[in-house]
Design a protein around this motif. Structure first.
Motif, mmCIF file in Angstrom:
data_model
loop_
_atom_site.group_PDB
_atom_site.id
_atom_site.type_symbol
_atom_site.label_atom_id
_atom_site.label_comp_id
_atom_site.label_asym_id
_atom_site.label_seq_id
_atom_site.Cartn_x
_atom_site.Cartn_y
_atom_site.Cartn_z
ATOM 1 N N SER A 1 8.982 -0.934 0.110
ATOM 2 C CA SER A 1 8.328 -1.360 -1.298
ATOM 3 C C SER A 1 8.400 -2.620 -1.569
ATOM 4 C CB SER A 1 9.540 -0.455 -2.205
ATOM 5 O OG SER A 1 9.476 -1.289 -4.054
ATOM 6 N N ASP B 1 9.186 4.128 4.322
ATOM 7 C CA ASP B 1 8.751 3.382 2.758
ATOM 8 C C ASP B 1 8.900 2.120 3.200
ATOM 9 O OD1 ASP B 1 7.377 3.731 0.160
ATOM 10 O OD2 ASP B 1 9.013 3.944 -0.631
ATOM 11 N N PHE C 1 10.284 9.613 7.705
ATOM 12 C CA PHE C 1 9.070 8.936 7.192
ATOM 13 C C PHE C 1 9.756 6.705 6.785
ATOM 14 C CE2 PHE C 1 12.011 9.798 3.339
ATOM 15 C CZ PHE C 1 11.764 8.474 2.616
ATOM 16 N N SER D 1 4.541 4.200 4.427
ATOM 17 C CA SER D 1 3.971 4.333 3.225
ATOM 18 C C SER D 1 4.422 2.961 2.842
ATOM 19 C CB SER D 1 3.928 5.318 2.379
ATOM 20 O OG SER D 1 5.380 5.245 1.540
#
Length: 129
Positions: free
Chosen positions: A65, A63, A61, A104
């Protein structure tokens, strides 16, 4: 501001050039008018302990932010995160052709009253002609 924090699973270390990914995110952010260049920070942190999906360690993954000082209109933020996420997807496309990776991103505001800032980066930037 903004600050970009990339967390990534350790199993991507061998297949993703994280410095190049940081640069791709930085370049995308620098092209967005609402992000002042001197405030852009991109960092990547490897996550060694991960459990995903069906438990198969092949899954990885990334991610992303994004933290930024409050006050930007929602449409400006939505446009910005759309462009940043597109840059992430583009940078990861070659890896995702052969590896299981979940991407994400999340953007959130920081309360300016509770987030003091100080620095002299602007003093050290090359002047534009």
């Amino acid at each position: 501001m903004p600050h970009f924090h990339i967390e990534y699973s350790a199993n991507l270390e061998e297949v993703v050039d994280m410095q190049a990914l940081c640069e791709a995110i930085r370049a995308a952010a620098a092209s967005i008018e609402t992000f002042p260049t001197p405030g852009i920070r991109v960092r990547a942190i490897r996550v060694d302990h991960v459990a995903m999906a069906d438990g198969d360690p092949k899954h990885g993954f990334i991610d992303l932010s994004v933290r930024l000082r409050e006050g930007r209109p929602e449409d400006v933020k939505k446009d910005a995160i759309t462009k940043i996420f597109a840059a992430l997807k583009e940078a990861m496309a070659p890896v995702m052709e052969t590896h299981s990776v979940a991407l994400s991103a999340e953007m959130r505001d920081i309360d300016a009253a509770l987030s003091p800032k100080f620095g002299n980066v602007r003093d050290h930037l090359e002047s534009s002609p």
